[in-house]
Design an enzyme around this catalytic site. Structure first.
Site, PDB file in Angstrom:
ATOM      1  N   ALA A   1       0.821  -1.218   0.000  1.00 38.33           N
ATOM      2  CA  ALA A   1       0.000   0.000   0.000  1.00 38.33           C
ATOM      3  C   ALA A   1       0.853   1.266   0.000  1.00 38.33           C
ATOM      4  CB  ALA A   1      -0.918   0.005   1.227  1.00 38.33           C
ATOM      5  N   THR A   2       2.133   1.141   0.372  1.00 38.08           N
ATOM      6  CA  THR A   2       2.998   2.326   0.407  1.00 38.08           C
ATOM      7  C   THR A   2       3.781   2.481  -0.899  1.00 38.08           C
ATOM      8  OG1 THR A   2       4.739   0.965   1.398  1.00 38.08           O
ATOM      9  CG2 THR A   2       3.322   2.172   2.925  1.00 38.08           C
TER      10      THR A   2
ATOM     11  N   LYS B   1       2.087  -9.821 -13.236  1.00 36.29           N
ATOM     12  CA  LYS B   1       3.327 -10.384 -13.766  1.00 36.29           C
ATOM     13  C   LYS B   1       4.525  -9.800 -13.027  1.00 36.29           C
ATOM     14  CE  LYS B   1       4.909  -7.027 -16.995  1.00 36.29           C
ATOM     15  NZ  LYS B   1       5.465  -6.606 -18.232  1.00 36.29           N
TER      16      LYS B   1
ATOM     17  N   ASP C   1      -3.108  -9.130 -16.439  1.00 40.58           N
ATOM     18  CA  ASP C   1      -2.277  -8.728 -17.573  1.00 40.58           C
ATOM     19  C   ASP C   1      -2.950  -7.441 -18.033  1.00 40.58           C
ATOM     20  OD1 ASP C   1      -1.425  -8.249 -20.276  1.00 40.58           O
ATOM     21  OD2 ASP C   1      -0.549 -10.247 -20.230  1.00 40.58           O
ATOM     22  N   HIS C   2      -2.323  -6.300 -17.762  1.00 40.93           N
ATOM     23  CA  HIS C   2      -3.094  -5.056 -17.922  1.00 40.93           C
ATOM     24  C   HIS C   2      -3.470  -4.785 -19.378  1.00 40.93           C
ATOM     25  CE1 HIS C   2       0.946  -3.324 -18.489  1.00 40.93           C
ATOM     26  NE2 HIS C   2       0.333  -2.427 -19.227  1.00 40.93           N
TER      27      HIS C   2
ATOM     28  N   LYS D   1      -7.353  -3.068 -21.285  1.00 33.47           N
ATOM     29  CA  LYS D   1      -7.439  -1.888 -22.162  1.00 33.47           C
ATOM     30  C   LYS D   1      -8.770  -1.880 -22.907  1.00 33.47           C
ATOM     31  CE  LYS D   1      -2.468  -1.503 -22.650  1.00 33.47           C
ATOM     32  NZ  LYS D   1      -2.003  -0.150 -22.420  1.00 33.47           N
TER      33      LYS D   1
ATOM     34  N   HIS E   1       1.983 -10.163 -22.543  1.00 33.40           N
ATOM     35  CA  HIS E   1       1.076  -9.223 -23.222  1.00 33.40           C
ATOM     36  C   HIS E   1       0.824  -9.593 -24.692  1.00 33.40           C
ATOM     37  CE1 HIS E   1       1.735  -7.020 -19.647  1.00 33.40           C
ATOM     38  NE2 HIS E   1       2.911  -6.546 -19.967  1.00 33.40           N
TER      39      HIS E   1
HETATM   40  N1  LIG Z   1       4.870   0.687 -10.515  1.00 34.15           N
HETATM   41  C1  LIG Z   1       4.222   0.252 -11.569  1.00 34.15           C
HETATM   42  O1  LIG Z   1       3.690   1.047 -12.366  1.00 34.15           O
HETATM   43  C2  LIG Z   1       4.080  -1.242 -11.840  1.00 34.15           C
HETATM   44  C3  LIG Z   1       3.462  -1.644 -13.022  1.00 34.15           C
HETATM   45  C4  LIG Z   1       3.271  -2.998 -13.259  1.00 34.15           C
HETATM   46  C5  LIG Z   1       3.693  -3.930 -12.329  1.00 34.15           C
HETATM   47  N2  LIG Z   1       4.310  -3.535 -11.195  1.00 34.15           N
HETATM   48  C6  LIG Z   1       4.683  -4.579 -10.223  1.00 34.15           C
HETATM   49  O2  LIG Z   1       4.011  -4.361  -9.011  1.00 34.15           O
HETATM   50  C7  LIG Z   1       4.828  -4.710  -7.913  1.00 34.15           C
HETATM   51  C8  LIG Z   1       4.972  -3.524  -6.981  1.00 34.15           C
HETATM   52  O3  LIG Z   1       5.618  -2.494  -7.702  1.00 34.15           O
HETATM   53  P1  LIG Z   1       5.868  -1.045  -7.130  1.00 34.15           P
HETATM   54  O4  LIG Z   1       6.326  -0.238  -8.286  1.00 34.15           O
HETATM   55  O5  LIG Z   1       4.696  -0.560  -6.360  1.00 34.15           O
HETATM   56  O6  LIG Z   1       7.121  -1.291  -6.147  1.00 34.15           O
HETATM   57  P2  LIG Z   1       7.596  -0.370  -4.940  1.00 34.15           P
HETATM   58  O7  LIG Z   1       7.248   1.052  -5.146  1.00 34.15           O
HETATM   59  O8  LIG Z   1       9.015  -0.752  -4.693  1.00 34.15           O
HETATM   60  O9  LIG Z   1       6.702  -0.888  -3.734  1.00 34.15           O
HETATM   61  C9  LIG Z   1       6.901  -2.134  -3.142  1.00 34.15           C
HETATM   62  C10 LIG Z   1       5.887  -2.306  -2.044  1.00 34.15           C
HETATM   63  O10 LIG Z   1       6.142  -3.542  -1.433  1.00 34.15           O
HETATM   64  C11 LIG Z   1       6.197  -3.374  -0.025  1.00 34.15           C
HETATM   65  N3  LIG Z   1       7.130  -4.343   0.526  1.00 34.15           N
HETATM   66  C12 LIG Z   1       8.335  -4.710   0.047  1.00 34.15           C
HETATM   67  N4  LIG Z   1       8.896  -5.617   0.857  1.00 34.15           N
HETATM   68  C13 LIG Z   1       8.043  -5.831   1.876  1.00 34.15           C
HETATM   69  C14 LIG Z   1       8.066  -6.656   3.041  1.00 34.15           C
HETATM   70  N5  LIG Z   1       9.100  -7.452   3.306  1.00 34.15           N
HETATM   71  N6  LIG Z   1       7.014  -6.610   3.859  1.00 34.15           N
HETATM   72  C15 LIG Z   1       5.963  -5.809   3.609  1.00 34.15           C
HETATM   73  N7  LIG Z   1       5.876  -5.010   2.518  1.00 34.15           N
HETATM   74  C16 LIG Z   1       6.900  -5.023   1.673  1.00 34.15           C
HETATM   75  C17 LIG Z   1       6.701  -1.964   0.152  1.00 34.15           C
HETATM   76  O11 LIG Z   1       6.263  -1.461   1.402  1.00 34.15           O
HETATM   77  P3  LIG Z   1       7.279  -0.921   2.542  1.00 34.15           P
HETATM   78  O12 LIG Z   1       8.437  -0.305   1.841  1.00 34.15           O
HETATM   79  O13 LIG Z   1       6.464   0.057   3.327  1.00 34.15           O
HETATM   80  O14 LIG Z   1       7.624  -2.128   3.303  1.00 34.15           O
HETATM   81  C18 LIG Z   1       5.985  -1.235  -0.970  1.00 34.15           C
HETATM   82  O15 LIG Z   1       4.696  -0.850  -0.594  1.00 34.15           O
HETATM   83  C19 LIG Z   1       6.165  -5.153  -8.511  1.00 34.15           C
HETATM   84  O16 LIG Z   1       6.166  -6.549  -8.609  1.00 34.15           O
HETATM   85  C20 LIG Z   1       6.167  -4.545  -9.892  1.00 34.15           C
HETATM   86  O17 LIG Z   1       6.894  -5.326 -10.820  1.00 34.15           O
HETATM   87  C21 LIG Z   1       4.501  -2.201 -10.928  1.00 34.15           C
END
Ligand SMILES: NC(=O)c1ccc[n+]([C@@H]2O[C@H](COP(=O)([O-])OP(=O)(O)OC[C@H]3O[C@@H](n4cnc5c(N)ncnc54)[C@H](OP(=O)(O)O)[C@@H]3O)[C@@H](O)[C@H]2O)c1
Length: 500
Positions: free
Chosen positions: A11-12, A150, A179-180, A184, A241
């Site tokens: 969530a963060t 993914k 799979d976003h 679409k 995709h």
């Molecule tokens: N960002 C995008 O647009 C996007 C698009 C497609 C897919 N994704 C996928 O979605 C996933 C998340 O991406 P993101 O960009 O949101 O990454 P991010 O900004 O690095 O966020 C990771 C999240 O995981 C939490 N986390 C990590 N380790 C943890 C632990 N040990 N215990 C509890 N919480 C933990 C972090 O919370 P804390 O730091 O507070 O612990 C944070 O909320 C990834 O697999 C990424 O490949 C992201």
């Protein structure tokens, strides 16, 4: 829609901020959230409920397509949110989470319907699923669902292992794999498009000459070097995709068969002619971008990007020629292309029909399905190979897509997951069959059996990619290789009723 608790791991994080909160808010504004709804945000950061709500509000102001102007409505939306500090690996934290989930269920008087959304790295999927089971979070009296995104593994073996692990805690029908591309708007309307009279007319008495599925990007590796260099275009785009777009095209355009959509997609993957590591080089082109110009500005090559090893062999470009061995599509090549640092961003499907028999002067008819950045469908009749635009009749096939303000992929998909509709999620069968098809190509890459061609940034990839359709007498359509954009006039408009 049934009252639900939405438990959000990560969530963060960035994905929650950019996509998930705006998606939830827009569903709320459209009246598409359950009437009683509880969100529990999780992360290691020592946030309070108030910090979470402030972050959610900020994310809506920045990223939501509907701005939160109505303070009262925004307040009602934010009241649903609670935060709980949780470390994914710490079992005791799940007991605190369970206590909070139950307290909120009791407060709101809602059943124990729980949707677990894993917006965290894939290495956490297995441990979270285990802990959901062992803590009792997954054994409430309502339903449970797991939403993941993914990568589902990095090869066939790891994908199977991940699925086996998740299967210990969730049944297949409880797992929603995002799979976003399937969220679409144009992709969600392919079924309606296949029923459109103008489109059906194209199929009358003839079959397509070929299908082209393209996902060009102009961006480079950006901040994702660490992840991307271990992945590459084949894993990052093609396995998921692009094969999903191939399945959706093959099942929804005319002659796509009948029955449950997942069974039909599975049958397409089973009919996809396999490659071996020995034959991969004949139908796959592998590329990596070198320096060049994007929009007139110089850009560095892939191996000069921060965080990328100077001798990296990672693919940033894939083109492929595939064939589906079934009655509907036999003999119709599918050309697929995706890459980074190409001339411009474009995601599209083009179905080409050759000139009608005995009328070579007519040229080809094209069904052009633009998925992004534009969302539209056009029929272009009488398009010449290299000729002028003169004599081309262009007809827009209008779908019920609301331009810039159509729901984002995440809004559609989260809405479906809440409603329990799996139509636009990837079933395990599809994921496994996709990896099965891709694995020999990965093996061929590992043994360097497919040459890695360097291509200048700002073009359309290596020349070998153009040779792929050229060998069959075709070419990639819609590559604007001139500096000036062609000025094609808009034609008559037809309206296609969609499913809404
Ligand atoms: N960002 C995008 O647009 C996007 C698009 C497609 C897919 N994704 C996928 O979605 C996933 C998340 O991406 P993101 O960009 O949101 O990454 P991010 O900004 O690095 O966020 C990771 C999240 O995981 C939490 N986390 C990590 N380790 C943890 C632990 N040990 N215990 C509890 N919480 C933990 C972090 O919370 P804390 O730091 O507070 O612990 C944070 O909320 C990834 O697999 C990424 O490949 C992201």
């Amino acid at each position: 829609m049934e009252p639900t608790t939405f438990v959000l791991f990560g969530a963060t994080g960035d994905l929650a901020k950019r996509k998930i909160y705006p998606a939830l808010y827009n569903l709320f504004v459209r009246g598409k959230l359950p009437s009683a709804f509880s969100v529990i945000g999780l992360g290691r950061r020592e946030w309070t409920d108030e910090t979470l709500r402030a972050n959610v509000e900020q994310s809506l102001r920045r990223f939501s397509r509907t701005k939160p102007d109505d303070e009262a409505a925004l307040g009602r939306f934010l009241r649903a949110f609670r935060y709980c500090v949780l470390d994914i690996g710490r079992e005791a934290d799940y007991q605190r989470l369970l206590k909070l989930v139950k307290e909120r269920e009791a407060e709101l008087g809602i059943p124990e319907n729980r949707l677990f959304y894993l917006s965290v790295g894939p290495e956490h999927f297995g441990p979270i699923a285990d802990n959901i089971r062992s803590s009792g979070l997954g054994s409430g009296r309502g339903w449970k669902r797991l939403v993941i995104e993914k990568p589902f593994g990095h090869d066939l073996a790891s994908a199977r292992e991940l699925n086996r692990k998740l299967g210990e805690s969730f049944a297949e029908h409880e797992i929603y794999r995002i799979d976003h591309y399937l969220g679409k708007p144009v992709v969600q309307r392919l079924e309606a498009l296949g029923r459109h009279p103008a489109v059906r007319g194209l199929w009358t008495g003839r079959r397509p000459a070929n299908v082209q599925i393209v996902a060009d990007e102009s961006v480079g590796v950006e901040e994702r070097a660490g992840y991307y260099d271990k992945s590459g275009a084949l894993r990052d785009m093609f396995q998921n995709h692009l094969l999903q777009l191939l399945m959706m095209t093959a099942v929804h355009l005319p002659g796509g068969g009948s029955g449950d959509v997942h069974q039909r997609k599975k049958r397409i993957m089973e009919a996809l002619r396999p490659v071996t590591k020995e034959t991969a080089a004949a139908c796959i082109v592998r590329g990596q971008y070198a320096e060049g110009f994007i929009g007139g500005s110089p850009v560095v090559g892939y191996t000069a990007e921060p965080g990328i090893a100077p001798d990296s062999q990672t693919d940033t470009f894939i083109a492929a020629r595939l064939e589906i061995d079934n009655d509907d599509w036999r003999g119709v090549p599918f050309y697929i292309r995706t890459g980074k640092r190409l001339r411009e961003k474009s995601t599209r499907i083009v179905v080409e029909f050759g000139a009608p028999e005995g009328q070579p002067e007519h040229g080809s008819d094209l069904l052009v399905i633009e998925i992004g950045p534009n969302e539209r469908v056009t029929l272009q009749r009488g398009v010449q190979f290299a000729g002028s635009a003169e004599g081309i009749e262009q007809v827009s096939v209008e779908l019920d897509i609301n331009g810039d303000n159509s729901p984002e992929a995440y809004e559609n998909l989260i809405g479906d997951a809440l409603a329990g509709d799996p139509t636009f999620f990837a079933h395990w069968d599809e994921v496994e069959l996709s990896w099965r098809w891709v694995q020999p190509v990965l093996d061929a890459f590992a043994e360097n059996r497919v040459p890695l061609h360097r291509y200048a940034a700002g073009g359309f990839g290596p020349a070998e990619s153009d040779a792929l359709p050229a060998k069959d007498g075709f070419r990639w359509w819609l590559d604007d290789r001139s500096d000036a954009k062609s000025d094609k006039s808009e034609g008559e408009r037809y309206v296609c009723q969609s499913n809404g």
